[in-house]
Scaffold this motif. Structure first.
Motif, PDB file in Angstrom:
ATOM      1  N   LEU A 106       1.297  -1.449  -0.177  1.00  0.00           N
ATOM      2  CA  LEU A 106      -0.052   0.243  -0.038  1.00  0.00           C
ATOM      3  C   LEU A 106       0.826   1.368   0.155  1.00  0.00           C
ATOM      4  O   LEU A 106       0.447   2.406  -0.133  1.00  0.00           O
ATOM      5  CB  LEU A 106      -0.899  -0.270   1.297  1.00  0.00           C
ATOM      6  CG  LEU A 106      -2.181  -1.163   1.286  1.00  0.00           C
ATOM      7  CD1 LEU A 106      -3.538  -0.646   2.484  1.00  0.00           C
ATOM      8  CD2 LEU A 106      -2.707  -1.831   0.006  1.00  0.00           C
ATOM      9  N   GLY A 107       2.269   0.897   0.266  1.00  0.00           N
ATOM     10  CA  GLY A 107       3.071   2.577   0.136  1.00  0.00           C
ATOM     11  C   GLY A 107       4.282   2.554  -1.244  1.00  0.00           C
ATOM     12  O   GLY A 107       3.949   3.267  -1.394  1.00  0.00           O
ATOM     13  N   ILE A 108       3.522   2.288  -2.530  1.00  0.00           N
ATOM     14  CA  ILE A 108       4.158   1.893  -3.875  1.00  0.00           C
ATOM     15  C   ILE A 108       3.040   2.906  -4.540  1.00  0.00           C
ATOM     16  O   ILE A 108       1.579   2.509  -4.078  1.00  0.00           O
ATOM     17  CB  ILE A 108       3.970   0.782  -3.942  1.00  0.00           C
ATOM     18  CG1 ILE A 108       4.566  -0.023  -3.705  1.00  0.00           C
ATOM     19  CG2 ILE A 108       4.163   0.714  -5.666  1.00  0.00           C
ATOM     20  CD1 ILE A 108       4.547  -1.988  -3.738  1.00  0.00           C
ATOM     21  N   PRO A 109       3.861   3.859  -4.963  1.00  0.00           N
ATOM     22  CA  PRO A 109       2.876   4.761  -5.863  1.00  0.00           C
ATOM     23  C   PRO A 109       1.645   4.134  -6.864  1.00  0.00           C
ATOM     24  O   PRO A 109       2.536   3.285  -7.236  1.00  0.00           O
ATOM     25  CB  PRO A 109       3.951   5.935  -6.367  1.00  0.00           C
ATOM     26  CG  PRO A 109       5.085   5.279  -5.546  1.00  0.00           C
ATOM     27  CD  PRO A 109       5.412   4.293  -4.950  1.00  0.00           C
ATOM     28  N   MET A 110       0.825   4.672  -7.000  1.00  0.00           N
ATOM     29  CA  MET A 110      -0.286   4.206  -7.977  1.00  0.00           C
ATOM     30  C   MET A 110      -0.484   2.424  -7.393  1.00  0.00           C
ATOM     31  O   MET A 110      -1.731   2.716  -7.254  1.00  0.00           O
ATOM     32  CB  MET A 110       0.077   3.975  -9.373  1.00  0.00           C
ATOM     33  CG  MET A 110       0.675   4.952  -9.662  1.00  0.00           C
ATOM     34  SD  MET A 110       1.560   5.081 -11.589  1.00  0.00           S
ATOM     35  CE  MET A 110      -0.156   5.632 -12.918  1.00  0.00           C
ATOM     36  N   ALA A 151      -0.752   9.533 -21.471  1.00  0.00           N
ATOM     37  CA  ALA A 151      -1.707   9.406 -21.167  1.00  0.00           C
ATOM     38  C   ALA A 151      -2.716   7.908 -20.413  1.00  0.00           C
ATOM     39  O   ALA A 151      -2.996   8.345 -19.387  1.00  0.00           O
ATOM     40  CB  ALA A 151      -2.820   9.230 -22.714  1.00  0.00           C
ATOM     41  N   ALA A 152      -1.603   7.140 -20.521  1.00  0.00           N
ATOM     42  CA  ALA A 152      -1.555   6.099 -19.931  1.00  0.00           C
ATOM     43  C   ALA A 152      -1.800   6.044 -17.906  1.00  0.00           C
ATOM     44  O   ALA A 152      -1.934   5.779 -17.284  1.00  0.00           O
ATOM     45  CB  ALA A 152      -1.074   4.333 -19.835  1.00  0.00           C
ATOM     46  N   VAL A 153       0.126   6.552 -18.157  1.00  0.00           N
ATOM     47  CA  VAL A 153       0.315   6.710 -16.944  1.00  0.00           C
ATOM     48  C   VAL A 153      -0.914   7.917 -16.026  1.00  0.00           C
ATOM     49  O   VAL A 153      -1.046   7.883 -14.988  1.00  0.00           O
ATOM     50  CB  VAL A 153       2.047   7.280 -16.779  1.00  0.00           C
ATOM     51  CG1 VAL A 153       2.002   7.481 -15.582  1.00  0.00           C
ATOM     52  CG2 VAL A 153       2.472   6.195 -17.169  1.00  0.00           C
ATOM     53  N   ALA A 154      -1.444   8.699 -17.031  1.00  0.00           N
ATOM     54  CA  ALA A 154      -2.180   9.750 -16.034  1.00  0.00           C
ATOM     55  C   ALA A 154      -3.019   9.199 -15.809  1.00  0.00           C
ATOM     56  O   ALA A 154      -4.057   9.619 -14.787  1.00  0.00           O
ATOM     57  CB  ALA A 154      -2.185  11.194 -17.400  1.00  0.00           C
ATOM     58  N   LYS A 155      -3.859   7.934 -16.444  1.00  0.00           N
ATOM     59  CA  LYS A 155      -4.518   7.430 -15.874  1.00  0.00           C
ATOM     60  C   LYS A 155      -4.576   6.503 -14.819  1.00  0.00           C
ATOM     61  O   LYS A 155      -5.669   5.970 -14.879  1.00  0.00           O
ATOM     62  CB  LYS A 155      -5.909   6.622 -17.280  1.00  0.00           C
ATOM     63  CG  LYS A 155      -6.566   7.640 -18.161  1.00  0.00           C
ATOM     64  CD  LYS A 155      -7.073   6.258 -18.728  1.00  0.00           C
ATOM     65  CE  LYS A 155      -8.241   7.549 -20.237  1.00  0.00           C
ATOM     66  NZ  LYS A 155      -9.003   6.256 -20.283  1.00  0.00           N
ATOM     67  N   GLY A 156      -3.537   6.753 -14.356  1.00  0.00           N
ATOM     68  CA  GLY A 156      -3.194   5.782 -13.342  1.00  0.00           C
ATOM     69  C   GLY A 156      -2.822   4.169 -13.302  1.00  0.00           C
ATOM     70  O   GLY A 156      -2.835   2.923 -13.010  1.00  0.00           O
ATOM     71  N   VAL A 157      -2.402   4.202 -14.806  1.00  0.00           N
ATOM     72  CA  VAL A 157      -2.461   2.325 -15.344  1.00  0.00           C
ATOM     73  C   VAL A 157      -0.752   2.125 -14.427  1.00  0.00           C
ATOM     74  O   VAL A 157      -0.063   2.918 -14.972  1.00  0.00           O
ATOM     75  CB  VAL A 157      -2.220   1.981 -16.648  1.00  0.00           C
ATOM     76  CG1 VAL A 157      -0.902   1.124 -17.529  1.00  0.00           C
ATOM     77  CG2 VAL A 157      -3.615   2.748 -17.318  1.00  0.00           C
ATOM     78  N   PHE A 158      -0.819   1.364 -13.580  1.00  0.00           N
ATOM     79  CA  PHE A 158       0.584   0.875 -13.504  1.00  0.00           C
ATOM     80  C   PHE A 158       1.470  -0.226 -13.281  1.00  0.00           C
ATOM     81  O   PHE A 158       2.417  -0.869 -13.092  1.00  0.00           O
ATOM     82  CB  PHE A 158       0.621   0.945 -11.480  1.00  0.00           C
ATOM     83  CG  PHE A 158      -0.215  -0.214 -11.131  1.00  0.00           C
ATOM     84  CD1 PHE A 158       0.215  -0.687 -11.142  1.00  0.00           C
ATOM     85  CD2 PHE A 158      -1.908   0.928 -11.394  1.00  0.00           C
ATOM     86  CE1 PHE A 158      -1.015  -1.971 -10.607  1.00  0.00           C
ATOM     87  CE2 PHE A 158      -3.068  -0.337 -10.612  1.00  0.00           C
ATOM     88  CZ  PHE A 158      -2.086  -1.653  -9.551  1.00  0.00           C
ATOM     89  N   GLU A 212       7.602   5.701 -12.139  1.00  0.00           N
ATOM     90  CA  GLU A 212       6.572   6.590 -11.248  1.00  0.00           C
ATOM     91  C   GLU A 212       7.152   5.903  -9.997  1.00  0.00           C
ATOM     92  O   GLU A 212       6.668   6.104  -8.557  1.00  0.00           O
ATOM     93  CB  GLU A 212       5.488   6.589 -11.713  1.00  0.00           C
ATOM     94  CG  GLU A 212       5.580   6.895 -13.151  1.00  0.00           C
ATOM     95  CD  GLU A 212       5.324   8.806 -12.595  1.00  0.00           C
ATOM     96  OE1 GLU A 212       5.104   9.444 -11.966  1.00  0.00           O
ATOM     97  OE2 GLU A 212       6.052   9.204 -13.558  1.00  0.00           O
ATOM     98  N   THR A 213       6.759   4.323  -9.995  1.00  0.00           N
ATOM     99  CA  THR A 213       6.334   3.351  -8.859  1.00  0.00           C
ATOM    100  C   THR A 213       7.916   3.028  -8.554  1.00  0.00           C
ATOM    101  O   THR A 213       7.416   1.871  -6.971  1.00  0.00           O
ATOM    102  CB  THR A 213       5.567   2.246  -9.754  1.00  0.00           C
ATOM    103  OG1 THR A 213       6.482   1.007 -10.431  1.00  0.00           O
ATOM    104  CG2 THR A 213       3.756   2.512 -10.150  1.00  0.00           C
ATOM    105  N   GLY A 214       8.245   2.943  -9.153  1.00  0.00           N
ATOM    106  CA  GLY A 214       9.998   2.034  -8.343  1.00  0.00           C
ATOM    107  C   GLY A 214       9.476   0.799  -8.612  1.00  0.00           C
ATOM    108  O   GLY A 214      10.576  -0.150  -7.250  1.00  0.00           O
ATOM    109  N   GLY A 215       8.714   0.261  -9.302  1.00  0.00           N
ATOM    110  CA  GLY A 215       8.701  -1.538  -9.584  1.00  0.00           C
ATOM    111  C   GLY A 215      10.149  -1.996 -10.435  1.00  0.00           C
ATOM    112  O   GLY A 215      11.280  -1.166 -10.773  1.00  0.00           O
TER     113      GLY A 215
END
Lengths: 200, 200
Positions: free
Chosen positions: A54-58, B163-170, B47-50
């Protein structure tokens, strides 16, 4: 009678809570018993470099929404505790202490702890909070309190966590069926199928 | 006619491949069209550090096993390409180039690219490999080749990813149904239910 399936979870894992509400029914339909094995994700994250979801962005925002939606779907209450993620050491110690006396009571206690945390959204991180849930389950508060700081109980949990990591348990919930690992609440339907078909 | 559902994926995502084999059937049963929207997970991970799933200790080994097991369950071939993870920019560019001419052909091309990568286990990272799959789909190799290095096509993909990132697609796959996000191949059963019930 086939081997029981193993249900690994961290008491601070909300998807573990959802799985805890369903796993015994699924196992029963498949003719299996379940051994509940709480572990500590912190120990696992040291191996995997993982971090609390839950701490991960998005992804964190998504997971909050997904948890509520999944809980509604299976018809169980869901509230995230105010302090989250939280320490689940005391809860896990109480579980194994109880398990060594009475495995069935230990499972009832685990369900009560999970419901306190994610059903009611109350803190279960402190020893006092865990003792209070245990007392509501009819256990002796002084005995629980003593157990939580008993070196033997601490060691018992440490060994369980090490054994879980050694078995490849890297997340919560994770279900082992005859050596076959299924990770995540969203894999329970595969667990059910696996038990029904004996694999595929 | 209700809005089409949106299917976000990265051509280098093996769970995206599994979802690609099922999404249109699920949407059709729910009376919906699907817009396929390839994106680039690399941009999201910023964005997510994934990080790529299969490179993560313990989790990576599990995922390899889970992918094979899930593919067997839904009855599609599965082979991980020798070089994995791989660059999916060329594949995504080819898709949008085709999409702007003929959306249906673009979906057929996307399926062909995915099957080449994860059905046959062949590389689709190079422009040459993408051109070859396009040619097998009846497209003009020279036109595809030119498109892959066309600044307008590059810009088209860049805008789609933003646009995908802006829509929250992670993550991949991620399905948007009336603004409701479902992440992962293992959430397709919820997508099907959501369409059937109109939410819950």
């Amino acid at each position: 009678m086939p081997e029981p399936i193993e249900f690994y979870f961290d008491f601070s894992s909300p998807y573990g809570y959802l799985a805890a509400e369903e796993i015994n029914t699924i196992a029963e339909r498949g003719g299996r018993d379940v051994v509940w094995r709480p572990m500590l994700l912190g120990a696992v994250f040291k191996e995997t470099g993982g971090q609390p979801l839950l701490g991960i962005p998005m992804k964190g925002d998504y997971a909050r929404h997904d948890l509520e939606r999944s809980a509604r779907l299976i018809g169980v209450p869901f509230t995230l505790p105010a302090s989250f993620p939280f320490m689940s050491v005391a809860a896990a110690r109480a579980y194994y202490w109880m398990y060594d006396q009475d495995p069935e009571k230990a499972v009832a206690l685990a369900k009560a702890l999970y419901r306190e945390a994610f059903g009611q959204g109350r803190d279960i991180d402190s020893p006092a909070a865990v003792v209070s849930v245990c007392a509501a389950e009819g256990l002796d508060p002084e005995a629980v309190s003593a157990a939580l700081s008993d070196p033997a109980v601490k060691q018992r949990l440490r060994e369980e966590v090490e054994a879980a990591v050694a078995k490849g348990v890297f997340g919560s919930p994770l279900i082992l069926v005859d050596g076959e690992a299924f990770w995540g609440h969203d894999r329970l339907s595969q667990v059910a199928l696996w038990l029904q078909r004996g694999g595929w």
